[in-house]
Enzyme design. Structure first.
Site, PDB file in Angstrom:
ATOM      1  N   ARG A 150       6.039   6.179  98.231  1.00 34.26           N
ATOM      2  CA  ARG A 150       7.223   5.531  97.626  1.00 34.26           C
ATOM      3  C   ARG A 150       8.013   4.722  98.666  1.00 34.26           C
ATOM      4  O   ARG A 150       9.243   4.687  98.638  1.00 34.26           O
ATOM      5  CB  ARG A 150       8.163   6.561  96.993  1.00 34.26           C
ATOM      6  CG  ARG A 150       7.586   7.351  95.851  1.00 34.26           C
ATOM      7  CD  ARG A 150       7.312   6.443  94.646  1.00 34.26           C
ATOM      8  NE  ARG A 150       7.066   7.212  93.445  1.00 34.26           N
ATOM      9  CZ  ARG A 150       5.867   7.697  93.084  1.00 34.26           C
ATOM     10  NH1 ARG A 150       4.807   7.477  93.832  1.00 34.26           N
ATOM     11  NH2 ARG A 150       5.728   8.370  91.969  1.00 34.26           N
ATOM     12  N   SER A 192      10.671   9.717  87.556  1.00 34.82           N
ATOM     13  CA  SER A 192      11.043  10.721  88.573  1.00 34.82           C
ATOM     14  C   SER A 192      12.369  10.306  89.199  1.00 34.82           C
ATOM     15  O   SER A 192      12.489   9.190  89.707  1.00 34.82           O
ATOM     16  CB  SER A 192       9.997  10.782  89.679  1.00 34.82           C
ATOM     17  OG  SER A 192       8.750  11.132  89.156  1.00 34.82           O
ATOM     18  N   GLU A 206      14.795   9.090  94.335  1.00 31.35           N
ATOM     19  CA  GLU A 206      13.845   7.981  94.289  1.00 31.35           C
ATOM     20  C   GLU A 206      14.537   6.775  93.655  1.00 31.35           C
ATOM     21  O   GLU A 206      14.202   5.628  93.932  1.00 31.35           O
ATOM     22  CB  GLU A 206      12.628   8.401  93.453  1.00 31.35           C
ATOM     23  CG  GLU A 206      11.475   7.445  93.641  1.00 31.35           C
ATOM     24  CD  GLU A 206      10.473   7.468  92.504  1.00 31.35           C
ATOM     25  OE1 GLU A 206      10.007   8.548  92.133  1.00 31.35           O
ATOM     26  OE2 GLU A 206      10.177   6.380  92.004  1.00 31.35           O
TER      27      GLU A 206
HETATM   28  N1  EPU Z   1       5.857  21.109  87.688  1.00 29.02           N
HETATM   29  C1  EPU Z   1       6.537  22.211  87.207  1.00 29.02           C
HETATM   30  N2  EPU Z   1       7.656  22.016  86.473  1.00 29.02           N
HETATM   31  C2  EPU Z   1       8.120  20.774  86.191  1.00 29.02           C
HETATM   32  C3  EPU Z   1       7.433  19.642  86.685  1.00 29.02           C
HETATM   33  C4  EPU Z   1       6.284  19.827  87.439  1.00 29.02           C
HETATM   34  O1  EPU Z   1       6.158  23.346  87.436  1.00 29.02           O
HETATM   35  O2  EPU Z   1       9.132  20.680  85.492  1.00 29.02           O
HETATM   36  C5  EPU Z   1       4.607  21.302  88.444  1.00 29.02           C
HETATM   37  C6  EPU Z   1       3.384  20.873  87.626  1.00 29.02           C
HETATM   38  O3  EPU Z   1       2.921  21.885  86.800  1.00 29.02           O
HETATM   39  C7  EPU Z   1       2.389  20.495  88.706  1.00 29.02           C
HETATM   40  C8  EPU Z   1       3.271  19.966  89.824  1.00 29.02           C
HETATM   41  O4  EPU Z   1       4.579  20.466  89.580  1.00 29.02           O
HETATM   42  O5  EPU Z   1       1.740  21.646  89.193  1.00 29.02           O
HETATM   43  C9  EPU Z   1       3.279  18.438  89.913  1.00 29.02           C
HETATM   44  O6  EPU Z   1       3.703  17.869  88.680  1.00 29.02           O
HETATM   45  P1  EPU Z   1       3.184  16.454  88.148  1.00 29.02           P
HETATM   46  O7  EPU Z   1       1.709  16.397  88.174  1.00 29.02           O
HETATM   47  O8  EPU Z   1       3.869  16.168  86.880  1.00 29.02           O
HETATM   48  O9  EPU Z   1       3.630  15.446  89.282  1.00 29.02           O
HETATM   49  P2  EPU Z   1       4.981  15.249  90.117  1.00 29.02           P
HETATM   50  O10 EPU Z   1       4.691  15.547  91.541  1.00 29.02           O
HETATM   51  O11 EPU Z   1       6.109  15.992  89.498  1.00 29.02           O
HETATM   52  C10 EPU Z   1       4.484  12.764  90.783  1.00 29.02           C
HETATM   53  C11 EPU Z   1       5.141  11.415  90.685  1.00 29.02           C
HETATM   54  C12 EPU Z   1       5.037  10.872  89.264  1.00 29.02           C
HETATM   55  C13 EPU Z   1       3.558  10.762  88.910  1.00 29.02           C
HETATM   56  C14 EPU Z   1       2.911  12.155  89.044  1.00 29.02           C
HETATM   57  C15 EPU Z   1       1.403  12.122  88.863  1.00 29.02           C
HETATM   58  C16 EPU Z   1       6.868  11.415  92.376  1.00 29.02           C
HETATM   59  C17 EPU Z   1       8.326  11.408  92.669  1.00 29.02           C
HETATM   60  N3  EPU Z   1       6.523  11.507  91.091  1.00 29.02           N
HETATM   61  O12 EPU Z   1       5.221  13.673  89.965  1.00 29.02           O
HETATM   62  O13 EPU Z   1       5.600   9.565  89.272  1.00 29.02           O
HETATM   63  O14 EPU Z   1       3.380  10.284  87.600  1.00 29.02           O
HETATM   64  O15 EPU Z   1       3.130  12.683  90.384  1.00 29.02           O
HETATM   65  O16 EPU Z   1       0.823  11.552  89.974  1.00 29.02           O
HETATM   66  O17 EPU Z   1       6.072  11.321  93.290  1.00 29.02           O
HETATM   67  C18 EPU Z   1       7.619   8.361  88.886  1.00 29.02           C
HETATM   68  O18 EPU Z   1       7.600   8.067  90.091  1.00 29.02           O
HETATM   69  O19 EPU Z   1       8.525   7.963  88.129  1.00 29.02           O
HETATM   70  C19 EPU Z   1       6.575   9.228  88.355  1.00 29.02           C
HETATM   71  C20 EPU Z   1       6.573   9.644  87.095  1.00 29.02           C
END
Ligand code: EPU
Length: 336
Positions: free
Chosen positions: A163, A235, A331
Site C-alpha cells: 500500500r 479497508s 489506509e
Molecule cells: N479476519 C477476521 N475477522 C475479520 C476480518 C478478517 O478474523 O473481521 C481474518 C480472516 O478470517 C482471515 C484474515 O483475517 O484469516 C485476513 O482477512 P482477509 O482475507 O479478508 O484480508 P485482510 O487482510 O483483512 C487484505 C486487504 C484487502 C484485500 C484482502 C485480500 C489490506 C488493508 N486489506 O484484507 O484489501 O481485499 O486482504 O487480499 O491490506 C482494501 O484495501 O480496501 C481491501 C479490501
C-alpha cells in the site's frame, strides 16, 4: 477538454457517502488539456481524486480538486509473451480488469472488483489475493502540479511496497497521474495461494482467467460491502507488520491469530482479526460501525460525518493498542 465547477458537492465522489464541498472541481480529458490548464504551474491548494474509494472528508475542501477523465487504453508493445498496455488514469479499475480478462491477458485478475480508478492503482499500489498493482506496472506518467511538466516514473522509481509508492512519500501531493502502463502476460501465470481462492476456482470448474475473476468477485461480495449500498472506504486500516519474535509470542497466546510471514522476516497481522477480537462487531454505534463480515471495513451506518468516522476510528486504534500493544495506521486518506 476541461470541465470546471465551483462549490461542487463531492458526495458522489467518495464511497463513504459523506457530504463535503470543493471550492473548485476540475476534470480533464487529456494530458495536454491538463498542462494547458495548469499554465506555468499551479500554486493553490490541490487534491487529486480518483474514484474516491479511499478518502474520508472531515471538512469541505477549500482548494481545487482535480479528477482525470483520460480514458484511452492503447497497446504500446506486443510480443508472443506479453502486452504493454498504456491506460488513462480515469479508466474505472474493474472495467480495466474485466477488459484484460476478456482479452486473455493475465496479471490483473486477482485484483477484480477493487473500487476506484487506474490513477490510484499506482499511487496506492492496490492489492488483493496475493497480487499488487505495482507487480504489473511498468511506468507511471504524471504532470507535476507546480510547473506543469510531464514526468515519467519507471517501476523502480515508484518504490512500490505494501500500500505504498513514491506518490505517498517524497512525491506526495506533487503529481497528477495521467497514464499507467501495465505489462500483462499472454502465457497465464495463476496466483491462487491466498486464502480459499484455489478452492473457490476449483468449484467454478478450474483455473481460467474468467474463473479466477469470478471467484475473486464472489469472495469480495461475501466479505466486503457494496459501496453503492453501504458507505465505506474498503479497508480503513493497513495490516500491521511486526517482528518475528513478537509474532511468535502472539501465536502462543492466540493460536488462531492469522499471520502472514513476509520475505523480510517480519510478519503481517490481520487488522480485521485484531479489531474483531476487541469486540467491535458487537458494539453498536449511532452512525458508524465495522462491517459484520470484515471488521477492517469501517461503515457509514447512515448520516455519518467525517468527524464521527474519525472519532470511531480513534477508539478502534486505542482498543487494539491496549489489548495487543499494536499500532494500527489508517489506509484511508483523511482530507480536512
Ligand atoms: N479476519 C477476521 N475477522 C475479520 C476480518 C478478517 O478474523 O473481521 C481474518 C480472516 O478470517 C482471515 C484474515 O483475517 O484469516 C485476513 O482477512 P482477509 O482475507 O479478508 O484480508 P485482510 O487482510 O483483512 C487484505 C486487504 C484487502 C484485500 C484482502 C485480500 C489490506 C488493508 N486489506 O484484507 O484489501 O481485499 O486482504 O487480499 O491490506 C482494501 O484495501 O480496501 C481491501 C479490501
Amino acid at each position: 477538454m476541461i470541465r470546471q465547477y465551483t462549490a461542487y458537492s463531492l458526495l458522489a465522489h467518495n464511497t463513504f457517502g459523506i457530504e463535503a464541498k470543493a471550492a473548485r472541481y476540475v476534470e480533464f480529458a487529456s494530458q495536454s488539456a491538463l498542462i494547458d490548464f495548469l499554465g506555468d504551474g499551479f500554486r493553490g491548494k490541490a487534491l487529486v481524486i480518483g474514484g474516491g474509494s479511499n478518502l474520508l472528508f472531515v471538512d469541505d475542501f477549500d482548494g481545487t480538486v482535480f479528477h482525470s477523465a483520460i480514458m484511452d487504453i492503447d497497446i504500446i508493445e506486443e510480443t508472443a509473451d506479453d502486452v504493454l498496455l498504456r491506460v488513462g488514469s480515469g479508466v474505472n479499475w474493474d472495467a480495466l480488469v474485466a477488459y484484460t480478462v476478456e482479452k486473455r491477458w493475465s496479471g490483473l485478475e486477482n485484483l477484480s472488483l477493487i473500487p476506484g480508478e487506474v490513477g490510484a492503482s499506482a499511487v496506492q499500489n492496490v492489492g488483493a489475493y496475493g497480487v499488487e498493482a505495482g507487480d504489473l506496472i511498468e511506468k507511471v506518467e504524471t504532470v507535476r502540479i507546480a510547473d506543469a511538466v510531464a514526468c515519467s516514473f519507471t517501476k523502480a522509481d515508484c518504490d512500490f511496497a505494501y500500500r505504498h509508492s513514491i506518490f505517498k512519500a517524497t512525491e506526495k501531493g506533487r503529481h497528477i497521474v495521467t497514464y499507467v502502463t501495465y505489462r500483462l502476460k499472454k502465457t497465464i501465470e495463476f496466483k491462487l495461494s491466498y486464502g480459499n481462492l484455489k478452492e473457490k476456482v476449483e468449484e467454478l470448474g478450474g483455473a481460467t482467467l474468467a474463473n479466477v475473476r469470478r471467484a475473486v468477485c464472489e469472495i469480495r461480495e461475501a466479505k466486503l460491502p457494496n459501496p453503492e449500498q453501504i458507505g465505506s472506504a474498503g479497508s480503513f486500516f493497513m495490516n500491521p507488520i511486526v517482528a518475528a519474535d513478537k509474532a511468535a509470542q502472539f501465536k502462543s497466546e492466540y493460536p488462531s491469530m492469522p499471520q502472514y510471514p513476509l520475505p523480510s522476516g517480519e510478519v503481517k497481522l490481520s487488522a480485521g482479526w485484531l479489531i474483531e477480537q476487541c469486540g467491535w462487531k458487537q458494539t453498536p454505534h449511532e452512525h458508524v460501525g465495522v462491517y459484520q463480515h470484515q471488521a477492517l471495513v469501517v461503515v457509514n451506518l447512515g448520516g455519518a460525518k467525517g468527524s464521527d468516522v474519525l472519532k470511531f476510528a480513534s477508539a478502534v486504534v486505542a482498543s487494539v493498542k491496549e489489548k495487543f500493544g499494536v499500532e494500527l495506521n489508517m489506509e484511508v486518506n483523511v482530507i480536512g
